[in-house]
Design an enzyme around this catalytic site. Structure first.
Site, short mmCIF file in Angstrom:
data_model
loop_
_atom_site.label_atom_id
_atom_site.label_comp_id
_atom_site.label_asym_id
_atom_site.label_seq_id
_atom_site.Cartn_x
_atom_site.Cartn_y
_atom_site.Cartn_z
N TYR A 274 0.82 -1.21 0.00
CA TYR A 274 0.00 0.00 0.00
C TYR A 274 0.86 1.27 0.00
CZ TYR A 274 -4.70 -1.92 0.82
OH TYR A 274 -5.93 -2.54 0.70
N LYS B 73 3.45 -15.13 1.94
CA LYS B 73 3.65 -15.83 0.66
C LYS B 73 5.17 -16.06 0.52
CE LYS B 73 2.08 -17.54 -3.25
NZ LYS B 73 1.21 -18.71 -3.35
N ASP C 167 -2.70 -18.28 0.12
CA ASP C 167 -3.68 -19.01 -0.70
C ASP C 167 -4.30 -20.16 0.10
OD1 ASP C 167 -1.15 -20.18 -0.75
OD2 ASP C 167 -1.20 -20.72 -2.87
N ASP D 80 -6.35 -7.14 4.03
CA ASP D 80 -7.49 -6.50 3.37
C ASP D 80 -8.36 -7.55 2.71
OD1 ASP D 80 -9.05 -4.35 2.27
OD2 ASP D 80 -8.07 -4.74 0.35
N ASP E 216 -12.31 -9.38 4.09
CA ASP E 216 -13.57 -9.41 3.35
C ASP E 216 -14.08 -10.86 3.22
OD1 ASP E 216 -13.32 -6.63 2.88
OD2 ASP E 216 -14.33 -6.84 0.94
C1 IPM Z 1 -10.47 -1.38 4.09
C2 IPM Z 1 -10.71 -0.70 2.77
C3 IPM Z 1 -9.56 0.26 2.50
C4 IPM Z 1 -8.28 -0.54 2.42
C5 IPM Z 1 -9.73 1.15 1.25
C6 IPM Z 1 -11.04 1.91 1.28
C7 IPM Z 1 -8.58 2.09 1.08
O1 IPM Z 1 -10.87 -1.64 1.76
O2 IPM Z 1 -10.34 -0.67 5.11
O3 IPM Z 1 -10.40 -2.61 4.14
O4 IPM Z 1 -7.96 -1.11 1.36
O5 IPM Z 1 -7.57 -0.57 3.43
MN MN Z 2 -10.97 -3.72 2.45
#
Ligand code: IPM
Ligand code: MN
Length: 359
Positions: free
Chosen positions: A140, A192, A224, A248, A252
C-alpha cells in the site's frame, strides 16, 4: 473528558456514523461521561470542499484527539481520479498520520445469524477469531510506485512495491502475540514466503518474536492456503496476523463467515490516537436509502470504549445490546431472513440505543 474526532466520509458512511454517534451519546448520558465530539471532512467529502482527500486541518484535528471514528470513503463520483487524489488516499493518509500500524478486525458470528451465512451452520457456529492486519506498510505504501511510459512506446507500466522491514514486522508480531495471550494463545502468521522475499523476512521475524512468547503457539500458512482454510474450517483460527494487502483481502472473505460485512468492526492501534472504522466501504448503491447496517459502526464504538478509554464494561454493554436486538429478530436488509423483522439503518440504531437505556 475525551476528545473524539469523527469523519463520516462518503456514501453510507454518513448514515452509519449518525447511528454510531447516537450510541456514543446514549452511553455518555447513561454513565455521565463527557465526550467532546468534533466532526471533520475526509475522502470525497473533503475533495469536494477543499480539493484534497485529507486537509492539514483534518490531520491536525485527528492527531489532537483521543480517538478517531471514520464512517467510509469513496464513491463513483471520484472514480476517475488518479490513485493519489482519490478519496481512499484520505483514509490511507489518516492511518499513516496517526501511525496506527495494527488493525484489529474481530471475526465473530453473532447468535441468530448462523443461518444467514452461505456456509453450513456447524462450520461457523460460535465462530470467534481475530484478524490482525498490518496497516501502515507493505504494498500500500512501498516505493517505487506509479504509472510510467515504456521507452519502446508499446504502452505503460504500473508499478507497486511490497516492502517490510524487521522493525515493522516485529511490532505487529508483538501485537499478535499479546492479543493471543488474551485469547486462546494461538497465532497463525500468513505470508507468501514461497514466492516473495518480503514474505520470507516476515516469516523469519515472526518466528523470532515468538521466542518471547513460549506460552503462545505459532503456525505459518501461505495466504492461498489460508483463504481456503477460512472456508474449510474457520474455527481452527484464534489470531491471524498478516500484511496490509493480505489482511485487506482475507478480512472481506472472513466477513462472509459472519453473514455480512455490515457486522464487522475494526480498531486501528499502535500510537497515541487510535482509529475506529467499520470494515465495509461506502456502498454507493444503497447510500441515502436508510438500508445500511449500522452495527459494524456501533460495534466499532464499543471497540473505542475498550481500546482507547479502557472502559471494557461499557464496550460489553454495547455488544450485549446488539446481541439482544439481534436475538429479538431485528435485521437490516443485508442480514434479513424469513421470519425476521426488517428495519432500516436509523431504526436499528434507535433499537440498540433503547436497549442500552433500558438495561
Ligand atoms: C479497508 C478498505 C480500504 C483498504 C480502502 C477503502 C482504502 O478496503 O479498510 O479494508 O484497502 O484498506
Ligand atoms: Mn478492504
Amino acid at each position: 473528558m475525551y476528545k473524539i474526532c469523527v469523519f463520516p466520509g462518503d456514501g453510507i458512511g454518513q448514515e452509519v456514523t449518525k447511528q454510531a454517534l447516537k450510541i456514543l451519546h446514549t452511553v455518555a448520558q447513561k454513565h455521565h461521561l463527557v465526550f467532546d465530539v468534533h466532526e471533520g471532512l475526509l475522502g470525497g467529502a473533503s475533495i469536494d470542499a477543499a480539493g484534497v482527500p485529507m486537509s492539514e486541518e483534518a490531520a491536525e484535528l485527528a492527531k489532537s484527539s483521543d480517538a478517531v471514528f471514520l464512517g467510509a470513503v469513496g464513491g463513483p463520483k471520484w472514480d476517475g481520479l488518479e490513485a493519489s487524489k482519490r478519496p481512499e488516499k484520505g483514509l490511507l493518509a489518516l492511518r499513516q498520520t496517526l501511525g496506527v500500524f495494527a488493525n484489529l478486525r474481530p471475526v465473530r458470528l453473532f447468535k441468530g445469524l448462523e443461518n444467514h451465512s452461505t456456509l453450513k451452520v456447524e462450520i461457523i457456529r460460535d465462530l470467534d477469531f481475530l484478524i490482525l492486519r498490518e496497516l501502515t506498510g507493505g504494498i500500500y505504501f512501498g516505493t517505487p510506485r506509479g504509472i510510467e511510459s515504456l521507452s519502446d512506446g508499446s504502452g505503460e507500466k504500473g508499478v507497486n512495491t511490497e516492502v517490510y522491514t524487521t522493525a515493522e514486522i516485529e511490532r505487529i508480531a508483538v501485537k499478535a502475540f499479546e492479543a493471543a495471550r488474551r485469547r486462546k494463545r494461538k497465532v497463525t502468521s500468513v505470508d507468501k514466503a514461497n514466492v516473495l522475499e518480503s514474505g520470507q523476512l516476515w516469516r523469519k521475524v515472526v518466528t523470532a518474536v515468538q521466542k518471547q512468547y513460549p506460552d503462545v503457539t505459532l503456525d505459518h500458512r501461505y495466504v492461498d492456503d489460508c483463504a481456503m482454510q477460512f472456508i474449510r474450517n474457520p474455527k481452527q483460527f484464534d489470531v491471524v496476523v498478516t500484511s496490509n494487502m493480505f489482511g485487506d483481502i482475507l478480512s472481506d472473505e472472513a466477513a462472509m463467515l459472519t453473514g455480512s460485512i455490515g457486522m464487522l468492526a475494526s480498531a486501528s492501534v499502535g500510537a497515541k490516537t487510535a482509529l475506529y472504522e467499520p470494515v465495509h466501504g461506502s456502498a454507493p448503491d444503497i447510500a441515502g436509502k436508510d438500508l445500511a447496517n449500522p452495527l459494524a459502526s456501533i460495534l466499532s464504538i464499543a471497540m473505542m470504549f475498550e481500546h482507547s478509554f479502557q472502559l471494557s464494561e461499557l464496550a460489553q454493554e454495547v455488544e450485549k445490546a446488539v446481541e439482544d436486538i439481534l436475538s429479538e429478530g431485528y435485521r437490516t436488509a443485508d442480514i434479513y431472513g424469513e421470519g425476521c423483522r426488517k428495519v432500516g439503518c436509523e431504526e436499528m440504531g434507535e433499537l440498540v440505543a433503547g436497549k442500552i437505556k433500558s438495561a
